[in-house]
Motif scaffolding. Structure first.
Motif, PDB file in Angstrom:
ATOM      1  N   GLU A  89      21.462   8.645 -11.770  1.00  0.00           N
ATOM      2  CA  GLU A  89      21.460   9.810 -12.657  1.00  0.00           C
ATOM      3  C   GLU A  89      22.316  10.933 -12.071  1.00  0.00           C
ATOM      4  O   GLU A  89      23.091  11.568 -12.787  1.00  0.00           O
ATOM      5  CB  GLU A  89      20.029  10.298 -12.872  1.00  0.00           C
TER       6      GLU A  89
ATOM      7  N   LEU B  55      25.574  12.492 -13.887  1.00  0.00           N
ATOM      8  CA  LEU B  55      25.642  13.911 -14.230  1.00  0.00           C
ATOM      9  C   LEU B  55      26.838  14.611 -13.593  1.00  0.00           C
ATOM     10  O   LEU B  55      27.421  15.516 -14.192  1.00  0.00           O
ATOM     11  CB  LEU B  55      24.349  14.624 -13.816  1.00  0.00           C
TER      12      LEU B  55
ATOM     13  N   ILE C 182      17.164   5.162  -9.585  1.00  0.00           N
ATOM     14  CA  ILE C 182      17.415   5.852 -10.852  1.00  0.00           C
ATOM     15  C   ILE C 182      17.916   7.275 -10.595  1.00  0.00           C
ATOM     16  O   ILE C 182      18.855   7.741 -11.253  1.00  0.00           O
ATOM     17  CB  ILE C 182      16.139   5.861 -11.731  1.00  0.00           C
ATOM     18  N   LYS C 183      17.316   7.968  -9.649  1.00  0.00           N
ATOM     19  CA  LYS C 183      17.746   9.334  -9.330  1.00  0.00           C
ATOM     20  C   LYS C 183      19.180   9.364  -8.812  1.00  0.00           C
ATOM     21  O   LYS C 183      19.966  10.246  -9.167  1.00  0.00           O
ATOM     22  CB  LYS C 183      16.800   9.959  -8.312  1.00  0.00           C
TER      23      LYS C 183
END
Length: 130
Positions: free
Chosen positions: A91, A95, A87-88
């Motif tokens: 993300e 971004l 997920i990181k």
């Protein structure tokens, strides 16, 4: 027999009353009509300007989506990465790699979409703020 004759009102007085009502109502009708014409003209302009442009970013967007999918597939195959790590990574990619222009689509700028935009603009503009 007309109502005016029954009440004893002359035709001339009745005509004056009717004319007075008309001129009291006319500015309001003209304002509404000009507002509708202004919105329709603005909608036609936005439809021509925004709706006719070709989207050149679609291929770039699909490439970015492919990279995100590849990242998820590669990290999922690696047992050392946890769900939170994946997920990181996604993300971070979203971004730093996502461009908001990818969400703009010319096909949304049809006449009624453009009319909605014009009406939204001129109903939210505050003319009295210094």
């Amino acid at each position: 027999m007309s109502v005016a004759v029954k009440k004893g009102i002359s035709a001339k007085a009745e005509t004056r009353k009717c004319a007075a009502r008309f001129w009291r109502l006319f500015p309001h009708l003209l304002l509404c009509l000009s507002l509708v014409a202004y919105a329709a003209l603005g909608a036609l302009m936005f439809q021509q300007i925004e709706g006719r442009s070709k989207s050149t970013t679609e291929q770039e967007y699909h490439t970015f989506l492919g990279q995100v999918v590849s990242t998820v597939q590669n990290l999922t195959a690696n047992a050392s990465y946890t769900h939170q790590d994946i997920i990181k990574k996604v993300e971070f990619k979203m971004l730093h790699g996502f461009k908001s222009i990818w969400l703009q689509r010319p096909d949304r700028w049809n006449f009624f979409g453009s009319m909605f935009f014009c009406c939204t603009v001129f109903t939210t503009v505050d003319l009295f703020e210094p």
